[in-house]
Motif scaffolding. Structure first.
Motif, PDB file in Angstrom:
ATOM      1  N   LEU A 107       0.834  -1.203   0.000  1.00  0.00           N
ATOM      2  CA  LEU A 107       0.000   0.000   0.000  1.00  0.00           C
ATOM      3  C   LEU A 107       0.868   1.253   0.000  1.00  0.00           C
ATOM      4  O   LEU A 107       1.596   1.504   0.964  1.00  0.00           O
ATOM      5  CB  LEU A 107      -0.900   0.011   1.242  1.00  0.00           C
ATOM      6  N   PRO A 108       0.815   2.051  -1.058  1.00  0.00           N
ATOM      7  CA  PRO A 108       1.588   3.291  -1.054  1.00  0.00           C
ATOM      8  C   PRO A 108       0.950   4.307  -0.099  1.00  0.00           C
ATOM      9  O   PRO A 108      -0.280   4.402  -0.046  1.00  0.00           O
ATOM     10  CB  PRO A 108       1.490   3.754  -2.509  1.00  0.00           C
ATOM     11  N   PRO A 109       1.746   5.063   0.629  1.00  0.00           N
ATOM     12  CA  PRO A 109       3.206   4.996   0.741  1.00  0.00           C
ATOM     13  C   PRO A 109       3.657   4.094   1.886  1.00  0.00           C
ATOM     14  O   PRO A 109       4.839   4.020   2.169  1.00  0.00           O
ATOM     15  CB  PRO A 109       3.579   6.448   1.024  1.00  0.00           C
ATOM     16  N   ALA A 110       2.721   3.410   2.536  1.00  0.00           N
ATOM     17  CA  ALA A 110       3.053   2.645   3.743  1.00  0.00           C
ATOM     18  C   ALA A 110       4.015   1.491   3.461  1.00  0.00           C
ATOM     19  O   ALA A 110       4.948   1.245   4.219  1.00  0.00           O
ATOM     20  CB  ALA A 110       1.776   2.102   4.384  1.00  0.00           C
ATOM     21  N   GLY A 111       3.759   0.757   2.364  1.00  0.00           N
ATOM     22  CA  GLY A 111       4.645  -0.341   2.021  1.00  0.00           C
ATOM     23  C   GLY A 111       3.948  -1.679   2.042  1.00  0.00           C
ATOM     24  O   GLY A 111       2.713  -1.766   2.156  1.00  0.00           O
ATOM     25  N   ARG A 112       4.724  -2.745   1.945  1.00  0.00           N
ATOM     26  CA  ARG A 112       4.184  -4.104   1.882  1.00  0.00           C
ATOM     27  C   ARG A 112       3.595  -4.499   3.233  1.00  0.00           C
ATOM     28  O   ARG A 112       4.232  -4.347   4.278  1.00  0.00           O
ATOM     29  CB  ARG A 112       5.267  -5.088   1.458  1.00  0.00           C
ATOM     30  N   LEU A 113       2.383  -5.025   3.182  1.00  0.00           N
ATOM     31  CA  LEU A 113       1.668  -5.336   4.413  1.00  0.00           C
ATOM     32  C   LEU A 113       2.387  -6.362   5.270  1.00  0.00           C
ATOM     33  O   LEU A 113       2.419  -6.251   6.499  1.00  0.00           O
ATOM     34  CB  LEU A 113       0.252  -5.830   4.075  1.00  0.00           C
ATOM     35  N   GLY A 114       2.958  -7.375   4.630  1.00  0.00           N
ATOM     36  CA  GLY A 114       3.661  -8.392   5.396  1.00  0.00           C
ATOM     37  C   GLY A 114       4.768  -7.806   6.249  1.00  0.00           C
ATOM     38  O   GLY A 114       4.980  -8.220   7.397  1.00  0.00           O
ATOM     39  N   THR A 115       5.457  -6.818   5.715  1.00  0.00           N
ATOM     40  CA  THR A 115       6.536  -6.154   6.453  1.00  0.00           C
ATOM     41  C   THR A 115       5.980  -5.263   7.560  1.00  0.00           C
ATOM     42  O   THR A 115       6.513  -5.224   8.679  1.00  0.00           O
ATOM     43  CB  THR A 115       7.396  -5.318   5.496  1.00  0.00           C
ATOM     44  N   LEU A 116       4.901  -4.558   7.274  1.00  0.00           N
ATOM     45  CA  LEU A 116       4.300  -3.654   8.253  1.00  0.00           C
ATOM     46  C   LEU A 116       3.773  -4.398   9.473  1.00  0.00           C
ATOM     47  O   LEU A 116       3.884  -3.919  10.608  1.00  0.00           O
ATOM     48  CB  LEU A 116       3.163  -2.868   7.611  1.00  0.00           C
ATOM     49  N   TRP A 117       3.188  -5.566   9.243  1.00  0.00           N
ATOM     50  CA  TRP A 117       2.520  -6.270  10.335  1.00  0.00           C
ATOM     51  C   TRP A 117       3.470  -7.027  11.258  1.00  0.00           C
ATOM     52  O   TRP A 117       3.111  -7.330  12.404  1.00  0.00           O
ATOM     53  CB  TRP A 117       1.485  -7.243   9.773  1.00  0.00           C
ATOM     54  N   ARG A 118       4.659  -7.347  10.809  1.00  0.00           N
ATOM     55  CA  ARG A 118       5.529  -8.220  11.623  1.00  0.00           C
ATOM     56  C   ARG A 118       5.832  -7.643  13.016  1.00  0.00           C
ATOM     57  O   ARG A 118       5.658  -8.345  14.026  1.00  0.00           O
ATOM     58  CB  ARG A 118       6.820  -8.533  10.874  1.00  0.00           C
ATOM     59  N   PRO A 119       6.321  -6.391  13.130  1.00  0.00           N
ATOM     60  CA  PRO A 119       6.658  -5.893  14.479  1.00  0.00           C
ATOM     61  C   PRO A 119       5.480  -5.856  15.447  1.00  0.00           C
ATOM     62  O   PRO A 119       5.589  -6.371  16.563  1.00  0.00           O
ATOM     63  CB  PRO A 119       7.232  -4.497  14.196  1.00  0.00           C
ATOM     64  N   PRO A 120       4.324  -5.278  15.068  1.00  0.00           N
ATOM     65  CA  PRO A 120       3.222  -5.270  16.040  1.00  0.00           C
ATOM     66  C   PRO A 120       2.681  -6.663  16.345  1.00  0.00           C
ATOM     67  O   PRO A 120       2.222  -6.919  17.463  1.00  0.00           O
ATOM     68  CB  PRO A 120       2.151  -4.396  15.367  1.00  0.00           C
ATOM     69  N   MET A 121       2.738  -7.568  15.380  1.00  0.00           N
ATOM     70  CA  MET A 121       2.280  -8.942  15.624  1.00  0.00           C
ATOM     71  C   MET A 121       3.138  -9.608  16.695  1.00  0.00           C
ATOM     72  O   MET A 121       2.632 -10.307  17.579  1.00  0.00           O
ATOM     73  CB  MET A 121       2.345  -9.762  14.336  1.00  0.00           C
ATOM     74  N   ARG A 122       4.457  -9.421  16.600  1.00  0.00           N
ATOM     75  CA  ARG A 122       5.349 -10.044  17.581  1.00  0.00           C
ATOM     76  C   ARG A 122       5.021  -9.589  18.999  1.00  0.00           C
ATOM     77  O   ARG A 122       5.110 -10.372  19.952  1.00  0.00           O
ATOM     78  CB  ARG A 122       6.811  -9.709  17.252  1.00  0.00           C
ATOM     79  N   LYS A 123       4.631  -8.329  19.152  1.00  0.00           N
ATOM     80  CA  LYS A 123       4.340  -7.790  20.480  1.00  0.00           C
ATOM     81  C   LYS A 123       2.932  -8.131  20.955  1.00  0.00           C
ATOM     82  O   LYS A 123       2.714  -8.390  22.136  1.00  0.00           O
ATOM     83  CB  LYS A 123       4.517  -6.263  20.465  1.00  0.00           C
ATOM     84  N   ALA A 124       1.962  -8.120  20.029  1.00  0.00           N
ATOM     85  CA  ALA A 124       0.552  -8.220  20.422  1.00  0.00           C
ATOM     86  C   ALA A 124       0.053  -9.645  20.591  1.00  0.00           C
ATOM     87  O   ALA A 124      -0.857  -9.892  21.389  1.00  0.00           O
ATOM     88  CB  ALA A 124      -0.319  -7.488  19.399  1.00  0.00           C
ATOM     89  N   LEU A 125       0.610 -10.592  19.843  1.00  0.00           N
ATOM     90  CA  LEU A 125       0.117 -11.968  19.895  1.00  0.00           C
ATOM     91  C   LEU A 125       0.938 -12.766  20.893  1.00  0.00           C
ATOM     92  O   LEU A 125       2.060 -13.194  20.607  1.00  0.00           O
ATOM     93  CB  LEU A 125       0.170 -12.627  18.513  1.00  0.00           C
ATOM     94  N   ARG A 126       0.388 -12.950  22.048  1.00  0.00           N
ATOM     95  CA  ARG A 126       1.035 -13.715  23.113  1.00  0.00           C
ATOM     96  C   ARG A 126       0.125 -14.877  23.472  1.00  0.00           C
ATOM     97  O   ARG A 126      -0.800 -14.748  24.277  1.00  0.00           O
ATOM     98  CB  ARG A 126       1.271 -12.835  24.342  1.00  0.00           C
ATOM     99  N   LEU A 127       0.390 -16.034  22.877  1.00  0.00           N
ATOM    100  CA  LEU A 127      -0.425 -17.209  23.141  1.00  0.00           C
ATOM    101  C   LEU A 127       0.178 -18.002  24.293  1.00  0.00           C
ATOM    102  O   LEU A 127       1.353 -17.864  24.621  1.00  0.00           O
ATOM    103  CB  LEU A 127      -0.510 -18.085  21.892  1.00  0.00           C
TER     104      LEU A 127
END
Length: 247
Positions: free
Chosen positions: A132-152
C-alpha cells in the motif's frame, strides 16, 4: 490448542451490526497499525490505478472498492460470518460449539492483522501480499506489532495459514504447520504433489473435525494421533503435519 487460519477472498455481503469500533477488537496492541492500514487502504482505493495496486480481479473491482471506501460507516458482522469460501465452507462453524471455536481459532488478515471469530468488522478486500503506497508491503508492516501483540499460551498451535499470512508471525513452539499433498503411483513409485484448492477444503475439514471431537492435543505426536483417529492419512515431518490425499 490454537488453530491459525488465513482469511478468504470471498466474504459475506453486508452486516447487521454497528459501525467499526477498533477498540472492541481482540489483540488491542494491533490497533495503531490497524488504523494506519485503514487510512492507507482508503487512499489506495481512491487511486485511478486502485485495481492494480490492490491486485483486484476483473469483475470484482467495483464491489471491492465500494467496500473499502465504506469501512468506517458500513455495518459490521462477526468474523465467524464474514469469511466464506472453500476453507470456511468445510470448517462449517454452524456445526461447532461457538464458544469453543472462538477461543481456539485466530484468523489472520491483511487489514486487521489478527481476529477472533467474535470480532465484528465490515466486509473489505485486502490481501496480505499487497503493498500500500506509501506505507509499504503489508507483510513487512505487520511483523513488528504482531510479535508484540500476539502472546499465546503454551498450548499446541496448529497453523493452517497460507504463505503470506504465515510469514507475518511465527507461531511459538509447540507448533505444527498443516500441509496437503496428493499421492499418485507413477511407474510403481509413489509421487506426491502439492494441491491448492483441495488444500483449503482439507484444512477446513480437519479444523472442523478436531473442534467437533473436542480434541485437545498438546504435542505434535498427539495431534497426529488425533487426526489419524478422525480418518485422515497423515505424517509428521519435522514441524509439518502432512496430510496425504489419495489419487
Amino acid at each position: 490448542m490454537h488453530i491459525l487460519l488465513p482469511p478468504s477472498e470471498k466474504k459475506a455481503n453486508g452486516g447487521d451490526g454497528p459501525p467499526l469500533d477498533l477498540g472492541s477488537l481482540s489483540f488491542p496492541g494491533l490497533n495503531a497499525m490497524r488504523e494506519r492500514v485503514l487510512k492507507a487502504l482508503t487512499r489506495a482505493s481512491r487511486r485511478r490505478n486502485a485495481a492494480e495496486v490492490l491486485a483486484l480481479p476483473a469483475g470484482q473491482v467495483d464491489e471491492a472498492l465500494a467496500r473499502n471506501l465504506a469501512l468506517r460507516e458500513a455495518p459490521t458482522l462477526p468474523a465467524a460470518r464474514l469469511y466464506t469460501g472453500v476453507l470456511y465452507d468445510n470448517l462449517n462453524l454452524a456445526d461447532l460449539d461457538a464458544e469453543s471455536a472462538a477461543e481456539q481459532i485466530i484468523v489472520f488478515s491483511g487489514l486487521w492483522g489478527a481476529l477472533r471469530l467474535t470480532d465484528r468488522v465490515p466486509p473489505y478486500r485486502l490481501a496480505m501480499a499487497v503493498s500500500l503506497p506509501p506505507a509499504g508491503r503489508l507483510g513487512t508492516l505487520w511483523r513488528p506489532p504482531m510479535r508484540k501483540a500476539l502472546r499465546l499460551d503454551d498450548d499446541l498451535t496448529v497453523d493452517m495459514r497460507s504463505g503470506p499470512y504465515a510469514a507475518v508471525w511465527k507461531a511459538p513452539a509447540p507448533a505444527v504447520a498443516v500441509r496437503v499433498f496428493r499421492e499418485q503411483v507413477v511407474g510403481g513409485v509413489p509421487k506426491r504433489t502439492v494441491v491448492s484448492h483441495m488444500a483449503k477444503a482439507t484444512r477446513g475439514q480437519i479444523a472442523h473435525d478436531l473442534l467437533k471431537a473436542g480434541a485437545a492435543p498438546r504435542t505434535p505426536d498427539a495431534l497426529l494421533k488425533a487426526v489419524a483417529e478422525l480418518g485422515h492419512t497423515a505424517e509428521l515431518n519435522g514441524t509439518n503435519l502432512d496430510i496425504v490425499l489419495p489419487d
